[in-house]
Design a protein around this motif. Sequence first.
Motif, PDB file in Angstrom:
ATOM      1  N   GLN A   1      -0.215  10.875   6.236  1.00 53.93           N
ATOM      2  CA  GLN A   1      -1.230  10.353   7.143  1.00 53.93           C
ATOM      3  C   GLN A   1      -2.230   9.475   6.401  1.00 53.93           C
ATOM      4  O   GLN A   1      -2.707   8.468   6.932  1.00 53.93           O
ATOM      5  CB  GLN A   1      -1.969  11.503   7.838  1.00 53.93           C
ATOM      6  CG  GLN A   1      -2.985  11.047   8.877  1.00 53.93           C
ATOM      7  CD  GLN A   1      -2.380  10.162   9.950  1.00 53.93           C
ATOM      8  OE1 GLN A   1      -1.289  10.441  10.454  1.00 53.93           O
ATOM      9  NE2 GLN A   1      -3.076   9.080  10.305  1.00 53.93           N
ATOM     10  N   LEU A   2      -2.538   9.848   5.164  1.00 58.69           N
ATOM     11  CA  LEU A   2      -3.441   9.027   4.357  1.00 58.69           C
ATOM     12  C   LEU A   2      -2.825   7.660   4.083  1.00 58.69           C
ATOM     13  O   LEU A   2      -3.502   6.631   4.172  1.00 58.69           O
ATOM     14  CB  LEU A   2      -3.758   9.732   3.040  1.00 58.69           C
ATOM     15  CG  LEU A   2      -4.651   8.960   2.061  1.00 58.69           C
ATOM     16  CD1 LEU A   2      -6.038   8.777   2.645  1.00 58.69           C
ATOM     17  CD2 LEU A   2      -4.728   9.682   0.722  1.00 58.69           C
ATOM     18  N   ILE A   3      -1.535   7.644   3.762  1.00 61.91           N
ATOM     19  CA  ILE A   3      -0.844   6.380   3.518  1.00 61.91           C
ATOM     20  C   ILE A   3      -0.880   5.518   4.774  1.00 61.91           C
ATOM     21  O   ILE A   3      -1.171   4.313   4.719  1.00 61.91           O
ATOM     22  CB  ILE A   3       0.617   6.630   3.093  1.00 61.91           C
ATOM     23  CG1 ILE A   3       0.683   7.518   1.855  1.00 61.91           C
ATOM     24  CG2 ILE A   3       1.331   5.308   2.853  1.00 61.91           C
ATOM     25  CD1 ILE A   3       0.094   6.935   0.621  1.00 61.91           C
ATOM     26  N   LYS A   4      -0.606   6.127   5.923  1.00 56.74           N
ATOM     27  CA  LYS A   4      -0.620   5.381   7.186  1.00 56.74           C
ATOM     28  C   LYS A   4      -2.005   4.819   7.478  1.00 56.74           C
ATOM     29  O   LYS A   4      -2.153   3.668   7.901  1.00 56.74           O
ATOM     30  CB  LYS A   4      -0.170   6.287   8.327  1.00 56.74           C
ATOM     31  CG  LYS A   4      -0.123   5.583   9.677  1.00 56.74           C
ATOM     32  CD  LYS A   4       0.331   6.526  10.785  1.00 56.74           C
ATOM     33  CE  LYS A   4       0.343   5.805  12.134  1.00 56.74           C
ATOM     34  NZ  LYS A   4       0.745   6.720  13.237  1.00 56.74           N
ATOM     35  N   SER A   5      -3.029   5.626   7.236  1.00 55.47           N
ATOM     36  CA  SER A   5      -4.399   5.175   7.476  1.00 55.47           C
ATOM     37  C   SER A   5      -4.765   4.010   6.565  1.00 55.47           C
ATOM     38  O   SER A   5      -5.413   3.048   6.988  1.00 55.47           O
ATOM     39  CB  SER A   5      -5.369   6.336   7.262  1.00 55.47           C
ATOM     40  OG  SER A   5      -6.698   5.940   7.494  1.00 55.47           O
TER      41      SER A   5
ATOM     42  N   ALA B   1       4.446  11.247  -3.329  1.00 59.33           N
ATOM     43  CA  ALA B   1       5.630  11.383  -4.169  1.00 59.33           C
ATOM     44  C   ALA B   1       5.883  12.849  -4.492  1.00 59.33           C
ATOM     45  O   ALA B   1       4.944  13.620  -4.724  1.00 59.33           O
ATOM     46  CB  ALA B   1       5.456  10.595  -5.465  1.00 59.33           C
ATOM     47  N   GLU B   2       7.136  13.213  -4.502  1.00 61.61           N
ATOM     48  CA  GLU B   2       7.491  14.569  -4.889  1.00 61.61           C
ATOM     49  C   GLU B   2       7.126  14.770  -6.358  1.00 61.61           C
ATOM     50  O   GLU B   2       7.514  13.991  -7.224  1.00 61.61           O
ATOM     51  CB  GLU B   2       8.988  14.793  -4.682  1.00 61.61           C
ATOM     52  CG  GLU B   2       9.425  16.220  -4.937  1.00 61.61           C
ATOM     53  CD  GLU B   2      10.890  16.437  -4.620  1.00 61.61           C
ATOM     54  OE1 GLU B   2      11.426  17.477  -5.029  1.00 61.61           O
ATOM     55  OE2 GLU B   2      11.490  15.552  -3.971  1.00 61.61           O
ATOM     56  N   GLY B   3       6.351  15.790  -6.614  1.00 62.85           N
ATOM     57  CA  GLY B   3       5.905  16.027  -7.979  1.00 62.85           C
ATOM     58  C   GLY B   3       4.755  15.137  -8.395  1.00 62.85           C
ATOM     59  O   GLY B   3       4.428  15.054  -9.581  1.00 62.85           O
ATOM     60  N   GLY B   4       4.118  14.429  -7.430  1.00 64.71           N
ATOM     61  CA  GLY B   4       2.996  13.561  -7.747  1.00 64.71           C
ATOM     62  C   GLY B   4       1.762  14.360  -8.118  1.00 64.71           C
ATOM     63  O   GLY B   4       1.714  15.592  -7.976  1.00 64.71           O
ATOM     64  N   ILE B   5       0.727  13.664  -8.586  1.00 67.85           N
ATOM     65  CA  ILE B   5      -0.466  14.370  -9.048  1.00 67.85           C
ATOM     66  C   ILE B   5      -1.335  14.842  -7.884  1.00 67.85           C
ATOM     67  O   ILE B   5      -2.252  15.632  -8.083  1.00 67.85           O
ATOM     68  CB  ILE B   5      -1.301  13.492  -9.999  1.00 67.85           C
ATOM     69  CG1 ILE B   5      -1.826  12.251  -9.276  1.00 67.85           C
ATOM     70  CG2 ILE B   5      -0.499  13.100 -11.215  1.00 67.85           C
ATOM     71  CD1 ILE B   5      -2.785  11.437 -10.121  1.00 67.85           C
TER      72      ILE B   5
ATOM     73  N   VAL C   1       0.832  -1.202   0.000  1.00 68.39           N
ATOM     74  CA  VAL C   1       0.000   0.000   0.000  1.00 68.39           C
ATOM     75  C   VAL C   1       0.865   1.250   0.000  1.00 68.39           C
ATOM     76  O   VAL C   1       0.616   2.208  -0.735  1.00 68.39           O
ATOM     77  CB  VAL C   1      -0.945  -0.002   1.219  1.00 68.39           C
ATOM     78  CG1 VAL C   1      -1.572   1.378   1.417  1.00 68.39           C
ATOM     79  CG2 VAL C   1      -2.038  -1.035   1.033  1.00 68.39           C
ATOM     80  N   SER C   2       1.908   1.247   0.819  1.00 65.07           N
ATOM     81  CA  SER C   2       2.786   2.408   0.901  1.00 65.07           C
ATOM     82  C   SER C   2       3.413   2.717  -0.449  1.00 65.07           C
ATOM     83  O   SER C   2       3.444   3.872  -0.892  1.00 65.07           O
ATOM     84  CB  SER C   2       3.882   2.159   1.944  1.00 65.07           C
ATOM     85  OG  SER C   2       4.766   3.257   2.008  1.00 65.07           O
ATOM     86  N   ALA C   3       3.890   1.674  -1.123  1.00 65.70           N
ATOM     87  CA  ALA C   3       4.551   1.878  -2.412  1.00 65.70           C
ATOM     88  C   ALA C   3       3.559   2.298  -3.492  1.00 65.70           C
ATOM     89  O   ALA C   3       3.836   3.210  -4.284  1.00 65.70           O
ATOM     90  CB  ALA C   3       5.274   0.599  -2.824  1.00 65.70           C
ATOM     91  N   LEU C   4       2.399   1.652  -3.512  1.00 64.81           N
ATOM     92  CA  LEU C   4       1.442   1.910  -4.586  1.00 64.81           C
ATOM     93  C   LEU C   4       0.735   3.253  -4.409  1.00 64.81           C
ATOM     94  O   LEU C   4       0.716   4.086  -5.319  1.00 64.81           O
ATOM     95  CB  LEU C   4       0.417   0.777  -4.648  1.00 64.81           C
ATOM     96  CG  LEU C   4      -0.586   0.852  -5.794  1.00 64.81           C
ATOM     97  CD1 LEU C   4       0.126   0.794  -7.138  1.00 64.81           C
ATOM     98  CD2 LEU C   4      -1.598  -0.282  -5.698  1.00 64.81           C
ATOM     99  N   CYS C   5       0.160   3.470  -3.242  1.00 64.35           N
ATOM    100  CA  CYS C   5      -0.569   4.720  -3.016  1.00 64.35           C
ATOM    101  C   CYS C   5       0.381   5.914  -3.021  1.00 64.35           C
ATOM    102  O   CYS C   5       0.001   7.028  -3.398  1.00 64.35           O
ATOM    103  CB  CYS C   5      -1.323   4.673  -1.690  1.00 64.35           C
ATOM    104  SG  CYS C   5      -2.519   3.323  -1.571  1.00 64.35           S
ATOM    105  N   GLY C   6       1.630   5.654  -2.596  1.00 54.57           N
ATOM    106  CA  GLY C   6       2.609   6.724  -2.546  1.00 54.57           C
ATOM    107  C   GLY C   6       2.997   7.266  -3.905  1.00 54.57           C
ATOM    108  O   GLY C   6       3.563   8.360  -4.005  1.00 54.57           O
TER     109      GLY C   6
END
Length: 272
Positions: free
Chosen positions: A179-183, A169-173, A159-164
């Motif tokens: 906190q969202l990733i952790k949740s 991610a720097e420059g992500g959309i 989840v961390s890798a995919l959602c991140g």
Amino acid sequence: MRRRTCAFVLGLSLGIGGALLGARLGGASPLQGSAQAENSCVTCHQRITTPLELSQRYYDWHLSVHKERGVTCDVCHGGDPRARQAQEAHREMRASSDPHSRVHGKHQPETCGACHQEVRTAYLASAHFAKLSAAGLGPFCSTCHLQMANATVRSAIDVSALCGRCHNAEGGIMPPNPQLIKSAQETLLSLSRANGVIIWADRLIEAAEGKNLTIAEERRELEAARKLLQEAKWEWHAFRLEPVRAKADRAFEQGAKVKDRLLQKVYPGSRP
């Protein structure tokens, strides 16, 4: 008594692994015999050895739940499974990268949702689907489930890798949102925990049946917990994490109570 409990837990672990393997490989397939022989997609692609990626895709399907349920290539990809010539069999089929393909990302909710209606309903209510519809940027079914759903995002690390990719991610959309990733990680762990305790209780029910114990009440309560967990799994696809987490935790609590009672019935005096 501790030895007996430990032995049971070890047996449970082995039993779960065996059950999962059996679900993949054991028993008669709905496509064995004449039904499989009549499907040209199956009979042709099982003989393909090159290119490697295409050959492997057949085995992805062969070991998938889709094969077990009788869902052949043409159901999702189109084509004519009765044709004997490749050109005829592939007529009107399109590559998944083609926006008009039935398995293109934008069309996957419709294609996959033909069978997975509850998941589709949840996904269509999500912000992810809104992004996909508006700009073509949101995740779709195969983002998490890949081909034939053989590989599925299940762990917190996944989840961390995919959602991140979008949310952290720097420059992500999307703006970074740790906190969202952790949740999301914690919600997935909660779903997995509830699933684990229900499987444990299932094994205890099998053991209780072997001893002819009365477990009607435990059966009813376990089915209620299982239904709650199934609803949470469906609702996960709407990505509203708080209610999913709450429902998964309730399923775990109910399942754990049943598991503990069954453990005492099957192995009196053992510790939960």
